[in-house]
Design an enzyme around this catalytic site. Structure first.
Site, PDB file in Angstrom:
ATOM      1  N   SER A  52      -6.894  -2.224   1.212  1.00  0.00           N
ATOM      2  CA  SER A  52      -8.270  -2.076   1.671  1.00  0.00           C
ATOM      3  C   SER A  52      -8.991  -3.423   1.656  1.00  0.00           C
ATOM      4  CB  SER A  52      -9.014  -1.093   0.773  1.00  0.00           C
ATOM      5  OG  SER A  52      -9.161  -1.628  -0.539  1.00  0.00           O
TER       6      SER A  52
ATOM      7  N   CYS B  13      -3.776   1.454   9.399  1.00  0.00           N
ATOM      8  CA  CYS B  13      -4.882   0.531   9.668  1.00  0.00           C
ATOM      9  C   CYS B  13      -5.137   0.348  11.152  1.00  0.00           C
ATOM     10  CB  CYS B  13      -4.599  -0.828   9.020  1.00  0.00           C
ATOM     11  SG  CYS B  13      -4.591  -0.780   7.220  1.00  0.00           S
TER      12      CYS B  13
ATOM     13  N   PRO C  78       0.813  -1.217   0.000  1.00  0.00           N
ATOM     14  CA  PRO C  78       0.000   0.000   0.000  1.00  0.00           C
ATOM     15  C   PRO C  78       0.848   1.270   0.000  1.00  0.00           C
ATOM     16  CG  PRO C  78       0.257  -0.765   2.226  1.00  0.00           C
ATOM     17  CD  PRO C  78       1.051  -1.721   1.371  1.00  0.00           C
ATOM     18  N   TRP C  79       0.149   2.402  -0.023  1.00  0.00           N
ATOM     19  CA  TRP C  79       0.845   3.687  -0.098  1.00  0.00           C
ATOM     20  C   TRP C  79       1.085   4.339   1.252  1.00  0.00           C
ATOM     21  CZ3 TRP C  79      -2.720   6.656   2.220  1.00  0.00           C
ATOM     22  CH2 TRP C  79      -4.084   6.465   1.943  1.00  0.00           C
TER      23      TRP C  79
ATOM     24  N   GLU D  15      -3.755  -8.661   4.620  1.00  0.00           N
ATOM     25  CA  GLU D  15      -3.709  -7.703   5.746  1.00  0.00           C
ATOM     26  C   GLU D  15      -4.469  -6.483   5.264  1.00  0.00           C
ATOM     27  OE1 GLU D  15      -3.515  -4.955   8.100  1.00  0.00           O
ATOM     28  OE2 GLU D  15      -1.598  -4.498   7.138  1.00  0.00           O
TER      29      GLU D  15
ATOM     30  N   LYS E 145       4.536  -5.534  -6.317  1.00  0.00           N
ATOM     31  CA  LYS E 145       3.971  -4.368  -6.985  1.00  0.00           C
ATOM     32  C   LYS E 145       3.608  -3.337  -5.932  1.00  0.00           C
ATOM     33  CE  LYS E 145       0.034  -2.814  -8.088  1.00  0.00           C
ATOM     34  NZ  LYS E 145       0.279  -1.349  -8.006  1.00  0.00           N
ATOM     35  N   PRO E 146       4.377  -2.244  -5.844  1.00  0.00           N
ATOM     36  CA  PRO E 146       4.038  -1.190  -4.890  1.00  0.00           C
ATOM     37  C   PRO E 146       2.863  -0.354  -5.384  1.00  0.00           C
ATOM     38  CG  PRO E 146       5.989  -0.574  -6.128  1.00  0.00           C
ATOM     39  CD  PRO E 146       5.621  -1.963  -6.566  1.00  0.00           C
TER      40      PRO E 146
END
Length: 465
Positions: free
Chosen positions: A224, A279, A147-148, A245, A172-173
Protein backbone atom coordinates in the site's frame (compact mmCIF):
# COMPACT_ATOMS: atom_id res chain seq x y z
CA UNK A 1 -1.90 -28.25 11.91
CA UNK A 2 1.10 -27.16 9.91
CA UNK A 3 3.75 -24.81 11.31
CA UNK A 4 5.65 -22.73 8.80
CA UNK A 5 9.20 -21.61 9.52
CA UNK A 6 11.87 -19.31 8.09
CA UNK A 7 14.31 -20.32 5.37
CA UNK A 8 17.82 -19.09 6.25
CA UNK A 9 21.03 -20.31 4.63
CA UNK A 10 19.00 -22.69 2.49
CA UNK A 11 17.31 -24.52 5.38
CA UNK A 12 14.19 -24.13 7.48
CA UNK A 13 14.82 -22.38 10.79
CA UNK A 14 12.27 -21.68 13.47
CA UNK A 15 11.43 -18.37 15.08
CA UNK A 16 9.67 -17.03 18.11
CA UNK A 17 5.91 -16.76 18.49
CA UNK A 18 3.34 -17.67 15.91
CA UNK A 19 0.45 -16.27 13.87
CA UNK A 20 -2.59 -18.09 12.51
CA UNK A 21 -2.83 -19.04 8.85
CA UNK A 22 -6.45 -18.72 7.71
CA UNK A 23 -8.13 -20.11 4.60
CA UNK A 24 -10.04 -17.06 3.30
CA UNK A 25 -12.49 -19.28 1.42
CA UNK A 26 -13.70 -20.79 4.69
CA UNK A 27 -12.46 -18.49 7.42
CA UNK A 28 -10.91 -21.49 9.16
CA UNK A 29 -7.43 -21.64 10.72
CA UNK A 30 -5.31 -24.39 9.16
CA UNK A 31 -1.83 -23.66 10.51
CA UNK A 32 0.59 -21.22 12.05
CA UNK A 33 3.66 -19.31 10.90
CA UNK A 34 6.54 -18.12 13.04
CA UNK A 35 6.81 -14.42 13.80
CA UNK A 36 10.46 -13.50 13.46
CA UNK A 37 12.06 -11.13 15.91
CA UNK A 38 15.36 -9.31 15.99
CA UNK A 39 17.49 -12.47 16.30
CA UNK A 40 15.86 -14.22 13.35
CA UNK A 41 15.99 -11.14 11.12
CA UNK A 42 19.65 -10.60 11.98
CA UNK A 43 20.46 -14.25 11.22
CA UNK A 44 18.84 -13.99 7.78
CA UNK A 45 20.55 -10.70 6.96
CA UNK A 46 23.93 -11.98 8.12
CA UNK A 47 23.50 -15.09 5.99
CA UNK A 48 22.81 -12.91 2.96
CA UNK A 49 25.77 -10.70 3.85
CA UNK A 50 28.11 -13.70 4.09
CA UNK A 51 26.89 -15.09 0.77
CA UNK A 52 27.16 -11.81 -1.13
CA UNK A 53 30.91 -11.67 -1.93
CA UNK A 54 30.97 -15.05 -3.68
CA UNK A 55 27.57 -14.68 -5.39
CA UNK A 56 28.36 -11.18 -6.64
CA UNK A 57 31.51 -12.50 -8.31
CA UNK A 58 29.73 -15.26 -10.23
CA UNK A 59 29.49 -14.69 -13.95
CA UNK A 60 26.21 -13.66 -15.57
CA UNK A 61 26.21 -17.03 -17.29
CA UNK A 62 26.45 -18.86 -13.96
CA UNK A 63 23.60 -16.84 -12.51
CA UNK A 64 21.57 -17.45 -15.65
CA UNK A 65 22.07 -21.19 -15.33
CA UNK A 66 20.92 -21.22 -11.70
CA UNK A 67 17.81 -19.16 -12.45
CA UNK A 68 16.88 -21.34 -15.42
CA UNK A 69 17.08 -24.37 -13.14
CA UNK A 70 14.86 -22.60 -10.61
CA UNK A 71 12.25 -21.94 -13.30
CA UNK A 72 12.32 -25.62 -14.25
CA UNK A 73 11.91 -26.64 -10.60
CA UNK A 74 8.98 -24.29 -10.18
CA UNK A 75 7.21 -25.84 -13.14
CA UNK A 76 7.99 -29.37 -11.94
CA UNK A 77 6.48 -28.54 -8.52
CA UNK A 78 3.62 -26.43 -9.82
CA UNK A 79 0.90 -28.54 -8.21
CA UNK A 80 2.41 -28.30 -4.72
CA UNK A 81 3.02 -24.56 -5.03
CA UNK A 82 -0.50 -24.00 -6.39
CA UNK A 83 -2.04 -25.88 -3.47
CA UNK A 84 -0.21 -23.58 -1.04
CA UNK A 85 -1.15 -20.44 -2.96
CA UNK A 86 -4.80 -21.44 -3.21
CA UNK A 87 -5.14 -22.35 0.45
CA UNK A 88 -3.85 -18.98 1.63
CA UNK A 89 -5.46 -16.75 -1.00
CA UNK A 90 -8.59 -18.60 -2.09
CA UNK A 91 -7.59 -18.12 -5.73
CA UNK A 92 -9.13 -20.32 -8.40
CA UNK A 93 -6.71 -23.25 -8.65
CA UNK A 94 -6.90 -23.56 -12.43
CA UNK A 95 -5.99 -19.88 -12.79
CA UNK A 96 -2.92 -20.35 -10.59
CA UNK A 97 -1.82 -23.43 -12.52
CA UNK A 98 -2.49 -22.23 -16.07
CA UNK A 99 -1.79 -18.50 -15.75
CA UNK A 100 0.17 -17.40 -12.70
CA UNK A 101 2.79 -20.14 -12.29
CA UNK A 102 3.63 -20.23 -16.03
CA UNK A 103 4.06 -16.45 -15.94
CA UNK A 104 6.33 -16.74 -12.91
CA UNK A 105 8.52 -19.31 -14.65
CA UNK A 106 8.67 -17.12 -17.76
CA UNK A 107 9.64 -14.07 -15.69
CA UNK A 108 12.46 -15.98 -14.00
CA UNK A 109 13.72 -17.11 -17.41
CA UNK A 110 13.58 -13.56 -18.74
CA UNK A 111 15.82 -12.26 -15.96
CA UNK A 112 18.09 -15.28 -16.33
CA UNK A 113 18.85 -14.19 -19.88
CA UNK A 114 18.80 -10.47 -19.07
CA UNK A 115 21.66 -10.99 -16.62
CA UNK A 116 23.93 -11.35 -19.64
CA UNK A 117 22.70 -8.21 -21.38
CA UNK A 118 23.42 -5.36 -18.97
CA UNK A 119 24.85 -2.45 -20.96
CA UNK A 120 26.73 0.74 -20.12
CA UNK A 121 28.20 3.56 -22.19
CA UNK A 122 31.10 2.64 -24.43
CA UNK A 123 34.61 2.95 -23.06
CA UNK A 124 36.41 5.94 -24.47
CA UNK A 125 38.82 8.82 -24.03
CA UNK A 126 36.46 11.54 -22.80
CA UNK A 127 39.38 13.42 -21.21
CA UNK A 128 42.72 13.65 -22.95
CA UNK A 129 45.17 11.11 -21.60
CA UNK A 130 42.51 9.12 -19.79
CA UNK A 131 40.27 6.16 -20.67
CA UNK A 132 36.89 5.88 -18.94
CA UNK A 133 34.40 3.08 -18.72
CA UNK A 134 31.41 2.20 -16.56
CA UNK A 135 30.67 -0.87 -14.51
CA UNK A 136 27.23 -2.07 -13.46
CA UNK A 137 27.57 -3.83 -10.13
CA UNK A 138 25.15 -5.46 -7.69
CA UNK A 139 23.94 -3.23 -4.86
CA UNK A 140 24.47 -5.72 -2.03
CA UNK A 141 22.01 -7.32 0.37
CA UNK A 142 18.42 -6.47 -0.61
CA UNK A 143 15.55 -6.43 1.89
CA UNK A 144 12.31 -7.27 0.08
CA UNK A 145 8.73 -7.13 1.33
CA UNK A 146 5.93 -8.73 -0.68
CA UNK A 147 2.11 -8.41 -0.52
CA UNK A 148 -0.70 -10.91 -0.06
CA UNK A 149 -2.53 -10.48 -3.36
CA UNK A 150 0.06 -12.29 -5.55
CA UNK A 151 2.42 -13.91 -3.02
CA UNK A 152 4.37 -16.09 -5.45
CA UNK A 153 4.48 -13.71 -8.39
CA UNK A 154 5.52 -10.69 -6.37
CA UNK A 155 8.30 -12.75 -4.78
CA UNK A 156 9.46 -13.69 -8.29
CA UNK A 157 9.30 -10.06 -9.46
CA UNK A 158 11.67 -9.18 -6.64
CA UNK A 159 14.09 -12.04 -6.32
CA UNK A 160 14.63 -12.76 -10.04
CA UNK A 161 16.14 -9.38 -11.05
CA UNK A 162 17.96 -8.99 -7.74
CA UNK A 163 19.63 -12.39 -8.00
CA UNK A 164 20.29 -12.00 -11.71
CA UNK A 165 22.22 -8.80 -10.99
CA UNK A 166 24.35 -10.55 -8.36
CA UNK A 167 22.65 -9.41 -5.15
CA UNK A 168 21.57 -11.58 -2.23
CA UNK A 169 18.11 -11.21 -0.72
CA UNK A 170 16.04 -11.48 2.43
CA UNK A 171 12.33 -11.65 1.65
CA UNK A 172 9.52 -11.06 4.13
CA UNK A 173 6.21 -12.23 2.68
CA UNK A 174 2.85 -11.00 3.94
CA UNK A 175 1.90 -12.65 7.20
CA UNK A 176 -1.32 -14.08 5.75
CA UNK A 177 0.25 -15.67 2.66
CA UNK A 178 3.82 -16.87 3.33
CA UNK A 179 3.84 -20.51 2.20
CA UNK A 180 4.47 -20.23 -1.55
CA UNK A 181 7.47 -17.97 -0.88
CA UNK A 182 8.89 -20.51 1.57
CA UNK A 183 8.40 -23.24 -1.04
CA UNK A 184 10.11 -21.07 -3.68
CA UNK A 185 13.09 -20.55 -1.35
CA UNK A 186 13.33 -24.28 -0.70
CA UNK A 187 13.34 -24.97 -4.44
CA UNK A 188 15.99 -22.27 -4.87
CA UNK A 189 18.14 -23.93 -2.21
CA UNK A 190 18.62 -26.81 -4.65
CA UNK A 191 20.33 -24.55 -7.20
CA UNK A 192 21.64 -21.51 -5.26
CA UNK A 193 24.42 -21.32 -2.67
CA UNK A 194 23.28 -21.06 0.97
CA UNK A 195 22.41 -17.55 2.07
CA UNK A 196 21.69 -16.16 -1.39
CA UNK A 197 17.88 -16.33 -0.95
CA UNK A 198 16.48 -16.14 2.59
CA UNK A 199 12.92 -15.82 3.90
CA UNK A 200 11.84 -14.43 7.26
CA UNK A 201 8.21 -14.72 8.31
CA UNK A 202 6.40 -12.29 10.53
CA UNK A 203 4.28 -9.19 10.93
CA UNK A 204 4.79 -5.45 10.48
CA UNK A 205 7.31 -5.39 13.30
CA UNK A 206 9.34 -8.04 11.49
CA UNK A 207 9.27 -5.92 8.35
CA UNK A 208 10.34 -2.87 10.32
CA UNK A 209 13.29 -4.78 11.80
CA UNK A 210 14.34 -5.85 8.32
CA UNK A 211 14.09 -2.34 6.87
CA UNK A 212 15.95 -0.77 9.80
CA UNK A 213 18.74 -3.38 9.88
CA UNK A 214 22.05 -1.66 9.04
CA UNK A 215 23.26 -4.26 6.52
CA UNK A 216 20.77 -4.15 3.61
CA UNK A 217 21.76 -1.56 1.01
CA UNK A 218 18.32 -1.43 -0.59
CA UNK A 219 14.70 -2.05 0.34
CA UNK A 220 12.09 -3.12 -2.20
CA UNK A 221 8.42 -3.30 -1.27
CA UNK A 222 5.18 -4.00 -3.06
CA UNK A 223 2.27 -2.87 -0.94
CA UNK A 224 0.00 0.00 0.00
CA UNK A 225 0.97 3.64 -0.31
CA UNK A 226 0.91 3.88 3.50
CA UNK A 227 3.36 0.98 3.81
CA UNK A 228 5.60 2.48 1.14
CA UNK A 229 5.78 5.82 2.93
CA UNK A 230 6.70 4.08 6.19
CA UNK A 231 9.42 2.07 4.46
CA UNK A 232 10.84 5.13 2.69
CA UNK A 233 10.89 7.04 5.97
CA UNK A 234 12.67 4.22 7.81
CA UNK A 235 15.13 3.57 4.98
CA UNK A 236 16.05 7.25 4.83
CA UNK A 237 17.63 7.04 8.29
CA UNK A 238 20.49 4.99 6.83
CA UNK A 239 20.19 6.24 3.22
CA UNK A 240 19.13 2.86 1.87
CA UNK A 241 17.96 2.83 -1.71
CA UNK A 242 14.25 2.15 -2.06
CA UNK A 243 12.10 0.55 -4.75
CA UNK A 244 8.40 1.18 -4.16
CA UNK A 245 5.59 -0.50 -6.13
CA UNK A 246 2.52 0.79 -4.34
CA UNK A 247 -1.23 1.14 -4.70
CA UNK A 248 -3.16 1.89 -7.84
CA UNK A 249 -6.59 3.23 -8.74
CA UNK A 250 -6.76 2.55 -12.44
CA UNK A 251 -9.02 4.67 -14.66
CA UNK A 252 -10.71 3.02 -17.62
CA UNK A 253 -11.68 5.56 -20.31
CA UNK A 254 -14.54 4.27 -22.47
CA UNK A 255 -15.61 6.29 -25.52
CA UNK A 256 -18.83 6.27 -27.50
CA UNK A 257 -17.38 4.45 -30.52
CA UNK A 258 -16.91 1.05 -28.84
CA UNK A 259 -18.90 -2.18 -28.88
CA UNK A 260 -20.61 -1.60 -25.54
CA UNK A 261 -21.47 -5.18 -24.52
CA UNK A 262 -18.05 -6.52 -25.55
CA UNK A 263 -16.10 -3.79 -23.76
CA UNK A 264 -18.27 -4.02 -20.66
CA UNK A 265 -17.58 -7.76 -20.47
CA UNK A 266 -13.84 -7.18 -20.91
CA UNK A 267 -13.81 -4.48 -18.22
CA UNK A 268 -15.64 -6.72 -15.75
CA UNK A 269 -13.06 -9.44 -16.36
CA UNK A 270 -10.20 -7.01 -15.77
CA UNK A 271 -11.89 -5.51 -12.70
CA UNK A 272 -12.79 -8.72 -10.91
CA UNK A 273 -9.70 -10.82 -11.66
CA UNK A 274 -8.28 -11.97 -8.33
CA UNK A 275 -11.39 -10.50 -6.66
CA UNK A 276 -10.23 -7.03 -7.69
CA UNK A 277 -7.23 -7.37 -5.36
CA UNK A 278 -4.83 -6.06 -7.97
CA UNK A 279 -3.13 -2.67 -8.08
CA UNK A 280 -4.00 -2.44 -11.77
CA UNK A 281 -7.63 -3.62 -11.47
CA UNK A 282 -9.96 -1.90 -13.97
CA UNK A 283 -12.34 -0.61 -11.35
CA UNK A 284 -12.60 3.18 -11.90
CA UNK A 285 -14.60 3.35 -15.12
CA UNK A 286 -15.07 6.68 -16.93
CA UNK A 287 -17.66 6.57 -19.73
CA UNK A 288 -18.64 9.03 -22.43
CA UNK A 289 -22.02 10.57 -21.61
CA UNK A 290 -23.51 9.40 -24.94
CA UNK A 291 -23.24 5.74 -23.89
CA UNK A 292 -23.13 6.10 -20.09
CA UNK A 293 -26.51 4.58 -19.23
CA UNK A 294 -26.12 1.80 -21.79
CA UNK A 295 -22.65 0.97 -20.51
CA UNK A 296 -23.70 0.95 -16.84
CA UNK A 297 -26.50 -1.49 -17.67
CA UNK A 298 -24.07 -3.72 -19.59
CA UNK A 299 -21.59 -3.64 -16.70
CA UNK A 300 -24.32 -4.60 -14.22
CA UNK A 301 -25.43 -7.48 -16.44
CA UNK A 302 -21.88 -8.80 -16.84
CA UNK A 303 -21.15 -8.33 -13.13
CA UNK A 304 -24.33 -10.12 -12.07
CA UNK A 305 -23.33 -13.10 -14.22
CA UNK A 306 -19.99 -13.37 -12.36
CA UNK A 307 -19.99 -15.85 -9.49
CA UNK A 308 -17.68 -15.56 -6.45
CA UNK A 309 -15.96 -18.86 -5.74
CA UNK A 310 -16.24 -19.86 -9.41
CA UNK A 311 -14.95 -16.85 -11.32
CA UNK A 312 -12.84 -15.29 -8.58
CA UNK A 313 -11.87 -16.03 -5.00
CA UNK A 314 -12.49 -14.34 -1.66
CA UNK A 315 -11.00 -11.22 -0.18
CA UNK A 316 -7.79 -11.86 1.71
CA UNK A 317 -9.00 -11.56 5.27
CA UNK A 318 -11.77 -10.58 7.65
CA UNK A 319 -10.05 -7.20 7.98
CA UNK A 320 -10.09 -6.63 4.23
CA UNK A 321 -13.76 -7.66 4.04
CA UNK A 322 -14.61 -5.23 6.83
CA UNK A 323 -12.72 -2.44 5.06
CA UNK A 324 -14.63 -2.95 1.79
CA UNK A 325 -17.97 -3.17 3.58
CA UNK A 326 -17.11 0.16 5.21
CA UNK A 327 -16.50 1.78 1.81
CA UNK A 328 -19.94 0.66 0.66
CA UNK A 329 -21.68 1.67 3.90
CA UNK A 330 -20.20 5.17 3.60
CA UNK A 331 -21.38 5.73 0.02
CA UNK A 332 -22.97 9.16 -0.43
CA UNK A 333 -26.70 9.49 -1.06
CA UNK A 334 -26.12 10.45 -4.71
CA UNK A 335 -24.52 7.04 -5.48
CA UNK A 336 -26.48 4.16 -6.98
CA UNK A 337 -25.53 0.52 -6.33
CA UNK A 338 -26.68 -1.47 -9.36
CA UNK A 339 -25.61 -4.87 -8.07
CA UNK A 340 -23.65 -6.41 -5.22
CA UNK A 341 -22.46 -4.18 -2.41
CA UNK A 342 -22.49 -6.90 0.21
CA UNK A 343 -20.77 -10.02 1.47
CA UNK A 344 -21.43 -13.12 -0.61
CA UNK A 345 -22.44 -16.28 1.22
CA UNK A 346 -22.05 -17.07 4.90
CA UNK A 347 -18.65 -18.75 4.77
CA UNK A 348 -15.28 -17.16 4.12
CA UNK A 349 -14.56 -13.61 2.95
CA UNK A 350 -16.31 -13.46 -0.43
CA UNK A 351 -17.71 -10.18 -1.72
CA UNK A 352 -20.43 -9.81 -4.33
CA UNK A 353 -19.55 -8.30 -7.73
CA UNK A 354 -20.46 -4.65 -7.38
CA UNK A 355 -21.19 -1.75 -9.75
CA UNK A 356 -21.73 1.77 -8.39
CA UNK A 357 -22.63 4.84 -10.47
CA UNK A 358 -23.68 8.44 -9.82
CA UNK A 359 -20.36 9.23 -8.17
CA UNK A 360 -18.48 12.50 -7.91
CA UNK A 361 -14.75 13.00 -8.17
CA UNK A 362 -14.23 13.79 -4.50
CA UNK A 363 -16.16 10.74 -3.22
CA UNK A 364 -14.10 8.44 -1.01
CA UNK A 365 -14.69 5.38 -3.17
CA UNK A 366 -13.35 7.27 -6.22
CA UNK A 367 -10.26 8.64 -4.51
CA UNK A 368 -9.43 5.47 -2.52
CA UNK A 369 -8.41 2.16 -4.06
CA UNK A 370 -11.18 -0.35 -3.28
CA UNK A 371 -9.00 -3.45 -3.83
CA UNK A 372 -12.15 -5.53 -4.19
CA UNK A 373 -14.63 -6.65 -6.89
CA UNK A 374 -16.09 -3.12 -7.01
CA UNK A 375 -16.49 -1.03 -10.17
CA UNK A 376 -17.23 2.69 -9.92
CA UNK A 377 -18.65 4.56 -12.91
CA UNK A 378 -18.51 8.25 -13.77
CA UNK A 379 -19.57 10.14 -16.89
CA UNK A 380 -17.53 12.56 -19.01
CA UNK A 381 -18.46 14.87 -21.87
CA UNK A 382 -15.24 15.14 -23.88
CA UNK A 383 -11.56 14.16 -24.04
CA UNK A 384 -10.42 16.92 -21.70
CA UNK A 385 -12.87 15.98 -18.97
CA UNK A 386 -11.95 12.31 -19.35
CA UNK A 387 -8.26 13.09 -18.84
CA UNK A 388 -9.00 15.37 -15.90
CA UNK A 389 -11.09 12.73 -14.11
CA UNK A 390 -8.52 10.06 -14.87
CA UNK A 391 -5.58 12.04 -13.48
CA UNK A 392 -7.34 13.65 -10.50
CA UNK A 393 -6.37 10.99 -7.93
CA UNK A 394 -3.11 10.54 -5.99
CA UNK A 395 -2.16 7.23 -7.61
CA UNK A 396 -0.60 6.75 -11.03
CA UNK A 397 0.06 3.07 -11.72
CA UNK A 398 -2.09 1.86 -14.64
CA UNK A 399 -4.86 3.02 -16.96
CA UNK A 400 -6.62 2.06 -20.17
CA UNK A 401 -8.31 3.73 -23.13
CA UNK A 402 -11.09 2.02 -25.06
CA UNK A 403 -11.88 3.57 -28.44
CA UNK A 404 -12.23 2.75 -32.10
CA UNK A 405 -10.13 5.78 -33.00
CA UNK A 406 -6.39 5.29 -33.30
CA UNK A 407 -6.00 9.08 -33.43
CA UNK A 408 -7.80 9.53 -30.12
CA UNK A 409 -5.71 6.82 -28.48
CA UNK A 410 -2.52 8.47 -29.73
CA UNK A 411 -3.64 11.87 -28.40
CA UNK A 412 -4.68 10.61 -24.97
CA UNK A 413 -1.91 8.22 -23.99
CA UNK A 414 0.71 10.99 -23.47
CA UNK A 415 -1.76 12.92 -21.30
CA UNK A 416 -2.50 10.09 -18.88
CA UNK A 417 -0.24 10.37 -15.84
CA UNK A 418 0.24 6.63 -15.39
CA UNK A 419 3.19 4.28 -15.63
CA UNK A 420 1.18 1.85 -17.77
CA UNK A 421 -1.41 2.74 -20.42
CA UNK A 422 -3.29 -0.02 -22.22
CA UNK A 423 -5.34 0.63 -25.35
CA UNK A 424 -8.42 -1.56 -25.98
CA UNK A 425 -7.22 -4.01 -23.36
CA UNK A 426 -6.49 -3.91 -19.63
CA UNK A 427 -4.17 -6.01 -17.55
CA UNK A 428 -1.80 -8.06 -19.74
CA UNK A 429 1.85 -8.01 -18.72
CA UNK A 430 5.01 -9.26 -20.35
CA UNK A 431 8.46 -9.52 -18.73
CA UNK A 432 10.03 -7.50 -21.53
CA UNK A 433 8.04 -4.36 -20.62
CA UNK A 434 8.32 -2.26 -17.41
CA UNK A 435 5.68 -2.17 -14.70
CA UNK A 436 5.62 0.69 -12.22
CA UNK A 437 3.82 3.90 -11.41
CA UNK A 438 4.00 7.60 -10.70
CA UNK A 439 2.85 9.74 -7.79
CA UNK A 440 1.64 7.81 -4.76
CA UNK A 441 1.96 4.57 -6.72
CA UNK A 442 5.68 4.79 -6.01
CA UNK A 443 8.82 4.65 -8.12
CA UNK A 444 11.12 2.08 -9.63
CA UNK A 445 10.20 -0.48 -12.25
CA UNK A 446 9.45 -4.18 -12.03
CA UNK A 447 10.02 -6.49 -15.01
CA UNK A 448 12.03 -5.49 -18.12
CA UNK A 449 15.65 -4.38 -18.28
CA UNK A 450 14.64 -1.37 -16.18
CA UNK A 451 13.71 -3.77 -13.40
CA UNK A 452 17.13 -5.40 -13.61
CA UNK A 453 18.98 -2.08 -13.69
CA UNK A 454 17.16 -0.96 -10.53
CA UNK A 455 19.10 -3.65 -8.65
CA UNK A 456 22.49 -2.39 -9.86
CA UNK A 457 24.77 0.52 -9.10
CA UNK A 458 26.95 2.31 -11.65
CA UNK A 459 30.68 2.85 -11.13
CA UNK A 460 32.90 5.07 -13.27
CA UNK A 461 36.45 3.81 -13.78
CA UNK A 462 39.06 6.23 -15.23
CA UNK A 463 42.59 5.23 -16.04
CA UNK A 464 45.38 7.68 -16.93
CA UNK A 465 47.79 6.75 -19.72
Amino acid sequence: MMTLTNVINGARQSGAGGSDLVDPATGEVFGTAVVSGEAEVDAAVRAAEAAFPAWSRTTPGERMSALLKLADLLEANASTVADAEVRETGKIRDVVLTEEIPQCADQIRFFAGAARLLHSASAGEYLEGHTSYQRREPVGVIAQITPWNYPLMMAVWKIAPALAAGNTVVVKPADTTPTSTVLLAELAAQVLPPGVFNVVLGDRDTGRLLVEHPVPAMVSITGSTRAGIEVARSAAATLKRTHLELGGNAPVLVFDDVDVPAVASAVVGAAYYNAGQDCTAATRVLVHSAVHEQFVAALADAASATVPGKDFGPLNSAAQLSRVLGLIERLPSHATVHCGGKQFGDRGFFFSPTVVSGLRQDDEIVQEEAFAPVITVQSFADDDEAVYLANDVPQGLASSVWTGSADRAARLTPRLDYGVVWVNTHGPITPEMPHGGFGQSGYGKDLSMHGLEDYTRVKHVMQAH
